[in-house]
Scaffold this motif. Structure first.
Motif, short mmCIF file in Angstrom:
data_model
loop_
_atom_site.label_atom_id
_atom_site.label_comp_id
_atom_site.label_asym_id
_atom_site.label_seq_id
_atom_site.Cartn_x
_atom_site.Cartn_y
_atom_site.Cartn_z
N ARG A 268 0.79 -0.99 0.17
CA ARG A 268 -0.08 0.02 -0.05
C ARG A 268 0.92 1.35 -0.22
O ARG A 268 0.72 2.25 -0.82
CB ARG A 268 -0.83 0.08 1.32
CG ARG A 268 -2.31 -0.93 0.96
CD ARG A 268 -3.00 -0.78 2.03
NE ARG A 268 -2.68 -1.03 3.45
CZ ARG A 268 -2.86 -2.13 3.89
NH1 ARG A 268 -3.15 -3.42 3.32
NH2 ARG A 268 -2.30 -2.49 5.15
N SER B 140 2.54 1.45 -3.32
CA SER B 140 1.74 1.86 -4.40
C SER B 140 1.24 3.38 -4.19
O SER B 140 1.21 4.14 -5.51
CB SER B 140 0.32 1.18 -4.06
OG SER B 140 0.54 -0.15 -4.50
N ASP B 141 1.10 4.07 -3.29
CA ASP B 141 0.61 5.38 -3.11
C ASP B 141 1.96 6.29 -3.73
O ASP B 141 1.65 7.13 -4.59
CB ASP B 141 0.52 5.95 -1.77
CG ASP B 141 -0.87 5.37 -1.19
OD1 ASP B 141 -1.54 4.99 -2.09
OD2 ASP B 141 -0.87 5.36 0.02
N THR B 142 3.23 5.85 -3.47
CA THR B 142 4.11 6.67 -4.11
C THR B 142 4.42 6.48 -5.39
O THR B 142 4.70 7.45 -6.28
CB THR B 142 5.62 6.12 -2.90
OG1 THR B 142 5.48 6.73 -1.65
CG2 THR B 142 6.86 6.98 -3.67
N LEU B 143 4.36 5.41 -5.90
CA LEU B 143 4.39 4.90 -7.37
C LEU B 143 3.37 5.60 -8.18
O LEU B 143 3.89 6.04 -9.11
CB LEU B 143 4.59 3.33 -7.54
CG LEU B 143 5.79 2.60 -6.89
CD1 LEU B 143 5.47 1.32 -7.07
CD2 LEU B 143 7.11 3.20 -7.38
N ASP B 144 2.22 5.59 -7.70
CA ASP B 144 1.23 6.29 -8.24
C ASP B 144 1.36 7.81 -8.38
O ASP B 144 1.13 8.54 -9.58
CB ASP B 144 -0.34 6.15 -7.50
CG ASP B 144 -0.63 4.78 -7.73
OD1 ASP B 144 -0.29 3.90 -8.70
OD2 ASP B 144 -1.88 4.45 -6.70
N GLU B 145 1.94 8.24 -7.30
CA GLU B 145 2.11 9.87 -7.26
C GLU B 145 3.40 10.09 -8.19
O GLU B 145 3.28 11.19 -9.01
CB GLU B 145 2.57 10.23 -6.06
CG GLU B 145 2.76 11.68 -5.67
CD GLU B 145 2.92 11.94 -4.07
OE1 GLU B 145 3.92 12.56 -3.85
OE2 GLU B 145 2.19 11.55 -3.26
N ASP C 38 5.02 8.10 -10.52
CA ASP C 38 4.86 7.29 -11.73
C ASP C 38 6.09 7.37 -12.47
O ASP C 38 6.17 7.71 -13.56
CB ASP C 38 3.87 8.41 -12.77
CG ASP C 38 3.33 7.57 -13.92
OD1 ASP C 38 3.49 6.24 -13.65
OD2 ASP C 38 2.82 8.08 -14.77
N ARG D 124 -0.80 -3.23 -11.79
CA ARG D 124 -0.88 -1.75 -11.76
C ARG D 124 -1.07 -1.26 -13.10
O ARG D 124 -0.67 -1.66 -13.97
CB ARG D 124 0.79 -1.47 -11.36
CG ARG D 124 1.25 -1.98 -10.28
CD ARG D 124 0.92 -1.30 -8.74
NE ARG D 124 1.25 -0.08 -9.08
CZ ARG D 124 0.56 1.15 -8.18
NH1 ARG D 124 -0.11 0.88 -7.70
NH2 ARG D 124 1.15 2.31 -8.54
#
Length: 175
Positions: A58, A61-66, A68, A175
């Motif tokens: 989790r 995921s938040d960091t990777l989404d931010e 990218d 993802r």
């Protein structure tokens, strides 16, 4: 392909905040089915439980989404290193001295590109490994090891018996 060093810099603070140590950050699968694999462990137990995998997943995921940092779609896999774990840090060769390993070499050393044997620890930046057939101890510079992993043996199974058998130690998500 993704920049592993940059990804590690993004991921490591999350693992450290949870009291975990990263074992490996790697991309596998090529363009058709890329997977970002994160292996981590608790330094005191060398294990990871399902709740650790889920929380780290989790956070990452938040960091990777931010940020990218990976252009194409990929699968994120967070897991423990497992019993026949990869040996990725020089300290792993001291930590796992006395156990059997397979080393794939980036250059030929003494006529070999691969060495199987018992880890004898370190001498500075050199890994000592004793081959079973000749019982000779080879000196392999850490920088010459392309990859290393422990080999599954009864001694390794006994030494790595889980503290808990509850749960699964891998989380995977698209993802």
């Amino acid at each position: 392909m993704a920049d592993i060093a940059a990804l590690t810099k993004l991921i490591e603070p999350h693992a450290t905040a949870m009291g975990l140590r990263l074992v490996r950050v790697a991309m596998f699968g090529g363009k058709s089915d890329p997977t970002l694999q994160i292996m981590a462990e608790r330094p005191d137990t060398r294990q990871l439980v399902i709740e650790d995998c889920a929380e780290l997943s989790r956070r990452i995921s938040d960091t990777l989404d931010e940020v990218d940092p990976i252009e194409e779609a990929y699968r994120l896999e967070v897991s423990s290193p497992g019993i026949d774990r990869p040996l990725t840090r020089i300290s792993d060769y001291d930590d796992w001295a006395g156990f059997d390993a397979r080393l794939r070499l980036s250059e030929t050393i003494e006529g070999r590109k691969q060495v199987d044997g018992r880890i004898g620890g370190l001498d500075g930046d050199t890994v000592l490994i004793t081959t079973p057939k000749t019982r000779e101890t080879l000196r392999i510079p850490f920088t010459s090891i392309a990859s290393g992993k422990l080999l599954l043996t009864d001694a390794l199974i006994k030494a790595t018996a889980p503290l808990s058998t509850e749960g699964v130690d891998t989380i995977s998500q698209e993802r």
